[in-house]
Design an enzyme around this catalytic site. Structure first.
Site, PDB file in Angstrom:
ATOM      1  N   ASP A   1     -84.532  45.723   5.868  1.00 17.03           N
ATOM      2  CA  ASP A   1     -83.223  45.684   6.525  1.00 17.03           C
ATOM      3  C   ASP A   1     -83.098  46.940   7.389  1.00 17.03           C
ATOM      4  OD1 ASP A   1     -80.781  44.719   7.299  1.00 17.03           O
ATOM      5  OD2 ASP A   1     -79.851  44.801   5.325  1.00 17.03           O
ATOM      6  N   ASP A   2     -82.109  46.936   8.290  1.00 13.11           N
ATOM      7  CA  ASP A   2     -81.953  48.129   9.134  1.00 13.11           C
ATOM      8  C   ASP A   2     -81.477  49.321   8.326  1.00 13.11           C
ATOM      9  OD1 ASP A   2     -78.800  48.111   9.441  1.00 13.11           O
ATOM     10  OD2 ASP A   2     -79.505  46.078   9.746  1.00 13.11           O
TER      11      ASP A   2
ATOM     12  N   GLY B   1     -67.722  44.813  18.255  1.00 17.39           N
ATOM     13  CA  GLY B   1     -66.382  44.819  17.666  1.00 17.39           C
ATOM     14  C   GLY B   1     -65.770  43.443  17.675  1.00 17.39           C
TER      15      GLY B   1
ATOM     16  N   TYR C   1     -79.236  50.060  14.575  1.00 14.27           N
ATOM     17  CA  TYR C   1     -78.419  48.896  14.217  1.00 14.27           C
ATOM     18  C   TYR C   1     -77.492  48.397  15.310  1.00 14.27           C
ATOM     19  CZ  TYR C   1     -74.826  46.073  12.016  1.00 14.27           C
ATOM     20  OH  TYR C   1     -73.955  45.068  11.731  1.00 14.27           O
TER      21      TYR C   1
ATOM     22  N   CYS D   1     -66.961  50.291  19.355  1.00 14.85           N
ATOM     23  CA  CYS D   1     -66.322  49.338  20.246  1.00 14.85           C
ATOM     24  C   CYS D   1     -67.235  49.054  21.427  1.00 14.85           C
ATOM     25  CB  CYS D   1     -65.011  49.907  20.794  1.00 14.85           C
ATOM     26  SG  CYS D   1     -63.836  50.307  19.492  1.00 14.85           S
TER      27      CYS D   1
ATOM     28  N   ASN E   1     -64.741  54.063  23.658  1.00 14.32           N
ATOM     29  CA  ASN E   1     -65.582  53.741  22.511  1.00 14.32           C
ATOM     30  C   ASN E   1     -65.930  55.065  21.856  1.00 14.32           C
ATOM     31  OD1 ASN E   1     -67.565  52.834  20.720  1.00 14.32           O
ATOM     32  ND2 ASN E   1     -69.168  52.967  22.280  1.00 14.32           N
ATOM     33  N   GLY E   2     -65.594  55.215  20.588  1.00 16.30           N
ATOM     34  CA  GLY E   2     -65.924  56.464  19.900  1.00 16.30           C
ATOM     35  C   GLY E   2     -64.861  56.824  18.902  1.00 16.30           C
TER      36      GLY E   2
HETATM   37  P1  AMP Z   1     -74.446  47.349   2.690  1.00 15.89           P
HETATM   38  O1  AMP Z   1     -74.502  45.901   2.332  1.00 15.89           O
HETATM   39  O2  AMP Z   1     -73.092  47.940   2.504  1.00 15.89           O
HETATM   40  O3  AMP Z   1     -75.531  48.176   2.060  1.00 15.89           O
HETATM   41  O4  AMP Z   1     -74.649  47.456   4.263  1.00 15.89           O
HETATM   42  C1  AMP Z   1     -75.883  47.227   4.833  1.00 15.89           C
HETATM   43  C2  AMP Z   1     -75.822  46.006   5.723  1.00 15.89           C
HETATM   44  O5  AMP Z   1     -74.726  46.114   6.634  1.00 15.89           O
HETATM   45  C3  AMP Z   1     -77.064  45.906   6.521  1.00 15.89           C
HETATM   46  O6  AMP Z   1     -77.507  44.568   6.400  1.00 15.89           O
HETATM   47  C4  AMP Z   1     -76.673  46.229   7.952  1.00 15.89           C
HETATM   48  O7  AMP Z   1     -77.244  45.278   8.830  1.00 15.89           O
HETATM   49  C5  AMP Z   1     -75.177  46.162   7.987  1.00 15.89           C
HETATM   50  N1  AMP Z   1     -74.594  47.386   8.554  1.00 15.89           N
HETATM   51  C6  AMP Z   1     -75.036  48.643   8.501  1.00 15.89           C
HETATM   52  N2  AMP Z   1     -74.180  49.498   9.087  1.00 15.89           N
HETATM   53  C7  AMP Z   1     -73.148  48.777   9.514  1.00 15.89           C
HETATM   54  C8  AMP Z   1     -71.934  49.085  10.200  1.00 15.89           C
HETATM   55  N3  AMP Z   1     -71.601  50.317  10.530  1.00 15.89           N
HETATM   56  N4  AMP Z   1     -71.104  48.083  10.481  1.00 15.89           N
HETATM   57  C9  AMP Z   1     -71.407  46.827  10.134  1.00 15.89           C
HETATM   58  N5  AMP Z   1     -72.538  46.463   9.489  1.00 15.89           N
HETATM   59  C10 AMP Z   1     -73.397  47.422   9.184  1.00 15.89           C
END
Ligand code: AMP
Length: 483
Positions: A361-362, A28, A255, A2, A100-101
């Site tokens: 990707d991250d 959020g 991220y 959050c 937040n948490g």
């Molecule tokens: P996925 O498609 O399920 O493998 O999720 C990876 C993608 O979701 C990446 O492109 C991230 O940028 C994004 N992502 C990673 N962690 C989160 C998170 N906790 N909440 C929302 N998006 C996320």
């Protein structure tokens, strides 16, 4: 996860709160809310983005020089209005709070509050636990006027009772504004101030970029277990209370946080470049040689450019993003998530055609985004596709507020790297190694629990199973799994 803000000025702070929340919208999108205080609390909450919730609201109706705001990304509790923050109570003091948490001993604390303090929780939001625990502690010390020492003692007891990750901001009516963090400082919280003709305005926010927008000066990040109390004369007092050592969430750098925020003296964008550069070592060790490096917009730009720079390979924007499509990750079903990913990203054929493409990707969580992108890049003529994750394999649920809490949904908890490459259809999957990530943060103790399974606050397997079960129920997860 959050976003929270709190302001204590001389004139109405509602406009400040709404601006602040807009700058934290990435943290959020489920709900937004504010509360102000002059002689009473005035509250407005709604589902959706801050801009939607406050669109037709006359902020003049929210008078008050003290105020709090919250944007919600539901990880604990339901994503309905009942669970939206802020929360406020009127006994033993008027107290309003945002956090937040994620609290990890939810059931135990709920039982204790009911049996020992006769407090009945009205929602499934873990903020109520922190609020009632603090209120009960303050109640015990309310003979005469509350002083800062009473407040700090109450926070200390609250920190001992409440386990998990939390950064909170509280208004104690007629007394002042209080901010405190959990004993490990897992979630960020920063203090700011602005000098005006009418005197100083204090602010607290999840991220420093909020203060850039509002023209505040950043004072500093809160330390683990620290409480700061600003009294009604706007004198600030601080104390480090229950301190267990620092375990700052490294995923904030990877991220969650904005790239223009500074946390613990580090610019988030700069951290991402460092992580991208570090990835080059692992990449080289594979013997693979990409022709170009592309990023998954918008969160992976800094990793990709750092990696490309270090590999001596051109960085290109090879994927175009439709900014007007919502987030895939928080869609309620796998089919819906796949649909959103399809609508969101489109490869630029001329850039990737005939090339060996390293796409960065991250992170990879369920594998939905990566699988789809590999397919798209191949259809656009990429010769080979190497999928690169700036985060190490996520193998364990996050119990501290990031929405990755269901183990059966996390791909690296179920497959080894070769299996992941096969599942997403990539020629190779290259992850940052956990050792390399730790090396980057050897001077800042971080929480790596989602990679290592070592939870800094400690938690038994039964409690972990319980969190997972509740998560499945509260999100009404579908049976349909991503893989
Ligand atoms: P996925 O498609 O399920 O493998 O999720 C990876 C993608 O979701 C990446 O492109 C991230 O940028 C994004 N992502 C990673 N962690 C989160 C998170 N906790 N909440 C929302 N998006 C996320």
């Amino acid at each position: 996860m959050c976003g929270i803000v709190g302001f204590m000025g001389r004139t109405d702070v509602a406009p400040e709160i709404v601006h602040g929340l807009t700058s934290l919208q990435h943290r959020g999108q489920d709900a937004a809310g504010l509360v102000t205080f002059d002689t009473r609390f005035r509250m407005k909450k709604g589902l959706g983005l801050a801009a939607e919730v406050f669109r037709n609201v006359d902020l003049k109706a929210f008078a008050g020089p003290w105020g709090l705001g919250h944007v919600r990304y539901a990880t604990q509790g339901k994503d309905d209005l009942m669970d939206a923050q802020p929360f406020a109570i009127n006994y033993p003091f008027g107290i309003a709070m945002v956090h937040n948490g994620n609290v990890t001993n939810f059931n135990e604390l709920r039982k204790e509050l009911f049996e020992q303090k006769h407090r009945l929780l009205e929602t499934s939001n873990d903020l109520e636990l922190i609020l009632y625990t603090l209120a009960s502690q303050l109640e015990q010390r309310r003979l005469g006027n509350l002083c800062a020492e009473d407040i700090f003692d109450s926070v200390e007891e609250t920190q001992k009772a409440v386990q998990g990750a939390y950064s909170t901001i509280t208004i104690i009516a007629n007394e002042g504004m209080l901010a405190f963090t959990d004993p490990y400082g897992i979630r960020p919280l920063v203090m700011g101030r602005k000098f005006t003709k009418l005197g100083i305005i204090y602010g607290f926010a999840s991220e420093s970029s909020t203060f850039d927008y509002l023209g505040y000066e950043k004072v500093r990040d809160l330390k683990p277990g620290e409480a700061i109390f600003i009294d009604k004369e706007r004198q600030s007092d601080t104390k480090e209370l229950t301190v267990q050592g620092r375990a700052f969430c490294v995923f904030e750098y990877i991220y969650f946080a904005r790239e223009d925020s500074h946390i613990h003296g580090r610019l988030v964008a700069g951290e991402r470049v460092r992580m991208g550069k570090k990835l080059a070592e692992t990449f080289r060790a594979t013997g693979l040689q990409p022709d170009i490096v592309v990023d998954v917009p918008a969160s992976a730009y800094f990793f990709a450019s750092g990696l490309a720079e270090e590999l001596g390979v051109p960085y290109r924007r090879g994927l175009s993003k439709n900014k007007y499509i919502g987030r895939s990750f928080i869609s309620s079903s796998q089919t819906e998530r796949e649909k959103v990913v399809r609508q969101k990203l489109n490869p630029i054929k001329e850039i990737v055609e005939g090339k060996k493409v390293a796409v960065v990707d991250d992170s990879i969580v369920r594998g939905t985004t990566s699988k789809h992108l590999v397919k798209l890049l191949r259809e656009s003529g990429a010769k080979e596709v190497y999928f690169v994750s700036a985060a190490p394999p996520i193998r364990f649920p996050c119990i501290y507020g990031i929405d990755m809490s269901i183990k059966r949904e996390i791909i690296a908890a179920n497959y080894e790297i070769d299996g992941i490459a096969r599942y997403i259809g990539a020629d190779a999957v290259i992850y940052q190694s956990l050792e390399d990530l730790r090396e980057l943060y050897n001077d800042l103790p971080c929480c790596y629990a989602c990679f290592s399974g070592n939870y800094p606050t400690g938690i038994g397997s039964e409690a972990l199973d319980e969190i997972e079960r509740e998560r499945v129920c509260s999100k009404n997860q579908q049976k349909e799994l991503p893989f």
